[in-house]
Design a protein around this motif. Structure first.
Motif, PDB file in Angstrom:
ATOM      1  N   ALA A 235      36.972  39.372  36.500  1.00  0.00           N
ATOM      2  CA  ALA A 235      38.165  39.667  35.711  1.00  0.00           C
ATOM      3  C   ALA A 235      38.103  41.069  35.105  1.00  0.00           C
ATOM      4  CB  ALA A 235      38.330  38.625  34.604  1.00  0.00           C
ATOM      5  N   GLU A 236      36.949  41.442  34.571  1.00  0.00           N
ATOM      6  CA  GLU A 236      36.799  42.771  33.960  1.00  0.00           C
ATOM      7  C   GLU A 236      37.033  43.872  34.995  1.00  0.00           C
ATOM      8  OE1 GLU A 236      32.928  42.731  32.256  1.00  0.00           O
ATOM      9  OE2 GLU A 236      33.478  41.360  30.622  1.00  0.00           O
ATOM     10  N   THR A 237      36.483  43.673  36.186  1.00  0.00           N
ATOM     11  CA  THR A 237      36.661  44.667  37.247  1.00  0.00           C
ATOM     12  C   THR A 237      38.123  44.769  37.648  1.00  0.00           C
ATOM     13  OG1 THR A 237      34.422  44.289  38.095  1.00  0.00           O
ATOM     14  CG2 THR A 237      36.004  45.313  39.593  1.00  0.00           C
ATOM     15  N   ALA A 238      38.774  43.635  37.850  1.00  0.00           N
ATOM     16  CA  ALA A 238      40.184  43.631  38.233  1.00  0.00           C
ATOM     17  C   ALA A 238      41.052  44.270  37.152  1.00  0.00           C
ATOM     18  CB  ALA A 238      40.648  42.206  38.515  1.00  0.00           C
ATOM     19  N   ASN A 239      40.770  43.960  35.901  1.00  0.00           N
ATOM     20  CA  ASN A 239      41.573  44.495  34.801  1.00  0.00           C
ATOM     21  C   ASN A 239      41.392  45.998  34.628  1.00  0.00           C
ATOM     22  OD1 ASN A 239      42.546  41.945  34.211  1.00  0.00           O
ATOM     23  ND2 ASN A 239      41.025  41.534  32.625  1.00  0.00           N
ATOM     24  N   LYS A 281      39.336  25.426  40.128  1.00  0.00           N
ATOM     25  CA  LYS A 281      38.911  25.429  38.724  1.00  0.00           C
ATOM     26  C   LYS A 281      38.444  26.827  38.304  1.00  0.00           C
ATOM     27  CE  LYS A 281      37.450  20.570  38.721  1.00  0.00           C
ATOM     28  NZ  LYS A 281      36.291  19.635  38.645  1.00  0.00           N
ATOM     29  N   ILE A 282      37.768  27.511  39.217  1.00  0.00           N
ATOM     30  CA  ILE A 282      37.343  28.884  38.948  1.00  0.00           C
ATOM     31  C   ILE A 282      38.568  29.779  38.811  1.00  0.00           C
ATOM     32  CG2 ILE A 282      36.044  30.853  39.825  1.00  0.00           C
ATOM     33  CD1 ILE A 282      34.295  28.509  38.970  1.00  0.00           C
ATOM     34  N   CYS A 283      39.555  29.547  39.648  1.00  0.00           N
ATOM     35  CA  CYS A 283      40.785  30.325  39.573  1.00  0.00           C
ATOM     36  C   CYS A 283      41.470  30.133  38.220  1.00  0.00           C
ATOM     37  CB  CYS A 283      41.743  29.922  40.693  1.00  0.00           C
ATOM     38  SG  CYS A 283      41.221  30.436  42.346  1.00  0.00           S
ATOM     39  N   GLU A 284      41.461  28.916  37.723  1.00  0.00           N
ATOM     40  CA  GLU A 284      42.091  28.642  36.426  1.00  0.00           C
ATOM     41  C   GLU A 284      41.385  29.413  35.315  1.00  0.00           C
ATOM     42  OE1 GLU A 284      44.823  27.111  35.478  1.00  0.00           O
ATOM     43  OE2 GLU A 284      45.301  26.847  37.599  1.00  0.00           O
ATOM     44  N   LYS A 285      40.079  29.495  35.389  1.00  0.00           N
ATOM     45  CA  LYS A 285      39.327  30.261  34.397  1.00  0.00           C
ATOM     46  C   LYS A 285      39.688  31.743  34.477  1.00  0.00           C
ATOM     47  CE  LYS A 285      35.314  27.153  34.177  1.00  0.00           C
ATOM     48  NZ  LYS A 285      33.837  27.026  34.357  1.00  0.00           N
ATOM     49  N   LEU A 286      39.817  32.238  35.715  1.00  0.00           N
ATOM     50  CA  LEU A 286      40.158  33.645  35.901  1.00  0.00           C
ATOM     51  C   LEU A 286      41.558  33.957  35.377  1.00  0.00           C
ATOM     52  CD1 LEU A 286      38.638  34.375  39.420  1.00  0.00           C
ATOM     53  CD2 LEU A 286      38.146  35.660  37.338  1.00  0.00           C
TER      54      LEU A 286
END
Length: 298
Positions: A235-239, A281-286
Motif C-alpha cells: 500500500a505504501e509503495t502504491a500510494n 481478505k488480503i485485498c480487503e485489508k489493502l
C-alpha cells in the motif's frame, strides 16, 4: 531480422493486462523465485519436457536421440546428453516429450498478434511476458516497436531487474507495465529470489517518473510475504507512486512445482496454495490502506 526465444504465445488472454490480449512468453529470467509459476521460462535456451505418466515405452525417441535409453522396463531420459534439438519430441506418439522454447522472428510473432487484432478493441493488445522480457531486450524492443507501428496497445510484465538504460528503453515502448512487487526488504528478496531488489525499486520509481501506467503484481506466498508488514509495504509503495493504477494480488499455487518436474528441476520449496477467498481478505485489508483499485488476479 531480430529473433528471440519464445516458449508460448497465449491468445485471448484476460489476465495479462486490460482487455483481450495476446501474451508472448519469452525464455530467460535473472531471478530464481522459489515459488516460480513458469519454470519453463527460467532458462534462456530451448528445453524438452518429459512426462513419464504419458510415456508408452515405445522408445521411438531412442532411435533419434542418444539421451534416451531403456533400462529394464523403464525409459531413461539423460538430460546431461540432451541438446534440446527437439527430434525426440517430433517422433513421440504420446506427447510425453514436448519442446519448450523455439527461436522466432519478430514477423513470426506478429503474425499471430495481428491475427487477433480485431478482438483487442480499445483496451486490449499485446503483452510481452516470460520468463523476463528484459532478459531479451533487443527482441522485446523490436516486438514492442512492431506492435506500436500497427497501432496495437503494448504491455510488459516485468520483475524490473535490468540496468537503468535497458529498462528505460523498454518501458518507453509500453503503454502499461505489469510490475512485480514480490518483497520489500532487500534481505528477504535475496533469500527468496536470489537477487537484490535495489535496482528493481529504482526502475519502479523511474517508470513512475515517466508517468507510465503501472499495475503492481503482488504474488501472495504463504510463509514468505503473507504478513501485515508486507501488505502495508504494498500500500505504501502504491500510494507513493502516482502512476500506479491498480494492485493485483496473485494467489500462490503449486502448478509451478509440477511443471518444474517435467524439466528435471527439483525444489525443496513447500507452501499451501492460496484460495481466492483468502486472497480476497488480503485485498480487503489493502483497500483500507489505499485508494488504488485492488483485485485478485485469478
Amino acid at each position: 531480422m531480430v529473433s528471440g526465444t519464445v516458449f508460448d504465445i497465449q491468445r485471448f488472454s484476460l489476465h495479462d493486462g486490460p482487455g483481450v490480449r495476446t501474451t508472448v512468453f519469452l525464455k530467460g529470467c535473472p531471478l530464481r523465485c522459489r515459488w516460480c509459476h513458469n519454470p519453463e521460462g527460467l532458462s534462456p535456451y530451448p528445453q524438452i519436457s518429459y512426462d513419464p505418466s504419458r510415456c508408452i515405452g515405445c522408445m521411438e525417441c531412442a532411435g533419434v536421440c542418444s539421451c534416451h535409453r531403456s533400462q529394464g522396463s523403464f525409459h531413461v531420459f539423460d538430460r546431461t546428453l540432451c541438446r534440446s534439438c527437439g527430434r525426440c519430441a517430433t517422433v513421440c506418439p504420446s506427447h510425453a516429450l514436448e519442446p519448450a522454447g523455439r527461436e522466432m522472428t519478430v514477423d513470426e510473432v506478429m503474425k499471430t498478434v495481428l491475427a487477433d487484432k480485431r478482438y483487442y478493441k480499445a483496451d486490449g493488445g499485446m503483452t510481452v511476458s516470460g520468463g523476463e522480457p528484459l532478459f531479451q531486450p533487443e527482441f522485446t524492443e523490436a516486438l514492442l516497436s512492431a506492435a506500436r507501428a500497427q497501432g496495437i496497445n503494448t504491455a510488459v510484465e516485468t520483475c524490473g531487474y535490468a540496468d537503468g538504460e535497458t529498462f528505460i528503453k523498454i518501458a518507453s515502448l509500453a503503454h502499461i507495465l505489469l510490475f512485480d512487487f514480490k518483497l520489500d526488504g532487500e534481505a528477504e528478496h535475496i533469500k527468496y529470489t536470489g537477487v537484490s531488489n535495489r535496482i528493481i525499486k529504482e526502475n519502479l520509481c523511474t517508470a513512475a517518473d515517466m508517468d507510465i501506467p503501472i499495475i503492481l503484481r503482488c504474488p501472495l506466498v504463504p510463509g514468505v510475504n503473507d504478513t501485515e508488514k508486507h501488505i502495508e509495504s504494498i500500500a505504501e509503495t502504491a500510494n507513493s507512486l502516482k502512476s500506479v493504477r491498480e494492485i493485483h494480488i496473485e494467489p500462490y499455487h503449486t502448478l509451478g512445482l509440477s511443471k518444474a518436474e517435467l524439466f528435471g528441476m527439483k525444489s525443496s520449496f513447500a507452501a499451501s496454495p492460496v484460495t481466492v477467498p483468502d486472497a480476497e481478505k488480503i485485498c480487503e485489508k489493502l483497500r483500507k490502506l489505499t485508494h488504488k483499485k485492488v483485485k485478485v488476479s485469478k
